[in-house]
Design a protein around this motif. Sequence first.
Motif, short mmCIF file in Angstrom:
data_model
loop_
_atom_site.label_atom_id
_atom_site.label_comp_id
_atom_site.label_asym_id
_atom_site.label_seq_id
_atom_site.Cartn_x
_atom_site.Cartn_y
_atom_site.Cartn_z
N GLY A 52 9.45 -8.98 25.74
CA GLY A 52 8.06 -9.29 26.04
C GLY A 52 7.88 -9.78 27.46
O GLY A 52 6.93 -9.37 28.16
N ASP A 53 8.79 -10.64 27.93
CA ASP A 53 8.71 -11.12 29.32
C ASP A 53 8.90 -9.97 30.30
O ASP A 53 8.22 -9.90 31.34
CB ASP A 53 9.78 -12.18 29.56
N GLU A 54 9.82 -9.06 29.99
CA GLU A 54 10.06 -7.92 30.87
C GLU A 54 8.81 -7.03 30.95
O GLU A 54 8.45 -6.54 32.03
CB GLU A 54 11.25 -7.11 30.36
N ALA A 55 8.15 -6.85 29.81
CA ALA A 55 6.93 -6.03 29.80
C ALA A 55 5.83 -6.70 30.62
O ALA A 55 5.11 -6.02 31.38
CB ALA A 55 6.46 -5.83 28.36
N LEU A 56 5.68 -8.01 30.51
CA LEU A 56 4.66 -8.72 31.28
C LEU A 56 4.94 -8.62 32.78
O LEU A 56 4.02 -8.44 33.58
CB LEU A 56 4.61 -10.18 30.86
N CYS A 57 6.20 -8.74 33.16
CA CYS A 57 6.55 -8.63 34.59
C CYS A 57 6.29 -7.23 35.11
O CYS A 57 5.79 -7.05 36.24
CB CYS A 57 8.01 -9.01 34.79
N ALA A 58 6.61 -6.21 34.30
CA ALA A 58 6.35 -4.83 34.73
C ALA A 58 4.85 -4.58 34.85
O ALA A 58 4.39 -3.92 35.79
CB ALA A 58 6.97 -3.86 33.73
N LEU A 59 4.09 -5.14 33.93
CA LEU A 59 2.63 -4.98 34.00
C LEU A 59 2.06 -5.72 35.20
O LEU A 59 1.14 -5.21 35.87
CB LEU A 59 2.03 -5.52 32.70
N LEU A 99 5.33 1.56 29.37
CA LEU A 99 6.22 0.76 30.21
C LEU A 99 7.67 1.02 29.81
O LEU A 99 7.96 1.29 28.64
CB LEU A 99 5.92 -0.73 30.04
N ASP A 100 8.56 0.91 30.78
CA ASP A 100 10.00 1.03 30.51
C ASP A 100 10.55 -0.38 30.30
O ASP A 100 10.68 -1.16 31.24
CB ASP A 100 10.70 1.72 31.68
N VAL A 101 10.84 -0.72 29.05
CA VAL A 101 11.33 -2.05 28.70
C VAL A 101 12.71 -1.91 28.07
O VAL A 101 12.84 -1.44 26.94
CB VAL A 101 10.37 -2.76 27.73
N GLY A 102 13.73 -2.29 28.81
CA GLY A 102 15.08 -2.22 28.28
C GLY A 102 15.51 -0.82 27.90
O GLY A 102 16.22 -0.63 26.91
N GLY A 103 15.07 0.17 28.67
CA GLY A 103 15.42 1.55 28.37
C GLY A 103 14.57 2.18 27.31
O GLY A 103 14.77 3.36 26.95
N ARG A 104 13.56 1.45 26.79
CA ARG A 104 12.65 1.98 25.78
C ARG A 104 11.27 2.15 26.38
O ARG A 104 10.83 1.35 27.21
CB ARG A 104 12.57 1.04 24.57
N SER A 105 10.58 3.18 25.96
CA SER A 105 9.20 3.41 26.40
C SER A 105 8.26 2.66 25.46
O SER A 105 8.22 2.94 24.26
CB SER A 105 8.88 4.90 26.40
#
Length: 696
Positions: free
Chosen positions: A307-314, A363-369
């Motif tokens: 979730g944190d990785e997705a927020l940072c990418a966004l 979003l690309d989160v941990g190798g997952r779309s």
Amino acid sequence: MRVVGCLIYEHNLYLVALASLVCFLGALATTGLFRQAFGCGGLSRAGWVFLTGVCAGSAIWSTHFIAMLGYAPPAPVTFDATLTVLSVLVAVIGASAGFALAAAGRGGTAFLPVGGAVLGLSIAAMHYTGMFAYRVDGIVSWRADHVVASIALASGFGAAFTCAAARLRRGWARHVAPGLLVTAIVTLHFTGMAAFEVSPLPGAGVGADSEAFRAMALAVALVGFIIVGTGITSQLIESRTRAESSEQLRHMALHDPLTGLPNRTQFATHLERLVADCRSGQTSCALIGIDLDRFKELNDTFGHEAGDEALCALAARMREFERAEACFARVGGDEFFVALPFDTQDELRRATREIEAMLTTPLDVGGRSVSLGAGLGVAVYPRDGADADVLVRNADLAMYRAKGAGQDSVCFYDTEMGQFVRERRMLARDLRAAIDTDSLAVHYQVQTSVETGEIMGYEALLRWRHPVRGLVPPDEFIPLAEESGLILELGEWVLRRACADAARWSPPYGVAVNLSAVQLVDANLPHLVHEVLVSSGLSPARLELELTETALIRDRARSLHAIRQIKALGVSVALDDFGTGYSSLETLRSFPFDKIKLDRSFVQDVCTDAQSLAIVRAVTALGRSLTIAVLAEGIETKAQLDLLKAERCDGAQGFLMGRPMPVEDLPAHGGPRRVADEGEGVASAVPAAAGIRGAA
């Protein structure tokens, strides 16, 4: 005139100028260091006081010694090494004591002049100790009035220096303080030198060796510059470090620590400034509230790091957004705001579509779309609010309405929206109160065998009778519970009540309870089921959990793991509403279901519609092939029941067999048996909430 004459006619003015330069630079360094000492406490203050004393004492002594080397007496001169070294110690120790005393009063001003006076006395003590080390072949006499005047001047200007240095934030003090210290040193030295008179002895040799003294003066000046430079450097390092720390703290106070976007505080300031600019320029701006969809699912499924990785990418996308004038801010866990000036409505709609596209792009989160999406609520200045606070409130209302409209929805604020959202929020508050006060009710609808008509069990159906609004339809309060985050509490309440009721039934019929999609992805679900069974005393074989395929597809792997854990407890699992939604045969193959519940939409027209009959026939045949029991919902006529019996359907549920009723009316609970008339249909039926899904 005696002092001026001594300075002009009895000194080497080049060495006097060198001494003055050392004195001035030392005063600048001392002022800054003392300010550092005055502004802190504890060990830090002691350290800065020591550095200030060393820097000041070195500058004072170097000034004095260079100026003495520039003095040209009419007789040979030598220096006493012991007293010369002692004069250095007197300068450093005395200055440190004065600054320590002055800094001790940083909460007030009482000690400042006292510490400054001590500093002045240390300058005088250093000077006259050094003068005693100055050995001249002649008769020395002293002018007492000049000695007293020099000490008084040093003490007075020293006290004025510490008082001014403690107020460096004031513009005048920043320029005056170093000059006061220079004045204290210079007036003491040259007034004291004017008090010193030498009468050469008959036959005495020439005066001081000027070449050697000039070399010595340059060496002392060099050492003095090094010490003063060290003080200035330490001050610059501290100031730089403090400025960087202050900037870092300011950034932390105004930005979200995870994404680096402006936080609510900074965004509020920006929005107020933007509204003021728009008001003065007669232009418009929009405030867009963003609430991410499926963010909780991402956290629950892959963990908070994802979730944190997705927020940072966004957030990275937001910073790179094409419209440079747009200001994004993170104001909550998965909530953002955008302030956007615009000229036309078409421009605003284009910008809104661009933001929506940015949020819905995977979003690309941990190798997952991962595709999140969001609900967007838009409020426009000045149409929807005359100030920043009203805009924020109305954008929040529009965002709430957008979330209720479905995923990836954009909603513009209108005046009727406020009342609607307020009513929804009040209803959500009342629903929470109903859960907390145990004011909800569970009714039970019988499930019978198609072949024999015997009771197979009951399905738990949730109802809510509001004290003011009366019976609230389940298709209204169930989505409300999902929006407000109450669905987990509501589902747990239904499960506990149904198991507690069923544990007291005789005969011991089974009970079916619906699970929401949110419950299914909750990692605590198997533990909750086990705990409820233990606390209620209900046998696991009597509990059946119903779930829809829509709930399964959110995370098939996690759902399968949860179902296997539940079945390991001895609880059966049913696939509800089969025939609607996806109805994938792969789901039946992959998940260990014990029962298929055929949706009522196919049963209603089974007697008149050939396609409905074909679907019912196919599902019952599929169930027999997979050895999975099939139960048909929504049976309202005997003709429907007879047809299902001909198709060898296993179970039936509907108003023909019995309407939902309170637990105290159930035959299994000791209440009267209640049988529906043969011709009873939908027109006479009372809708009921199925579990926590809201199906009738």
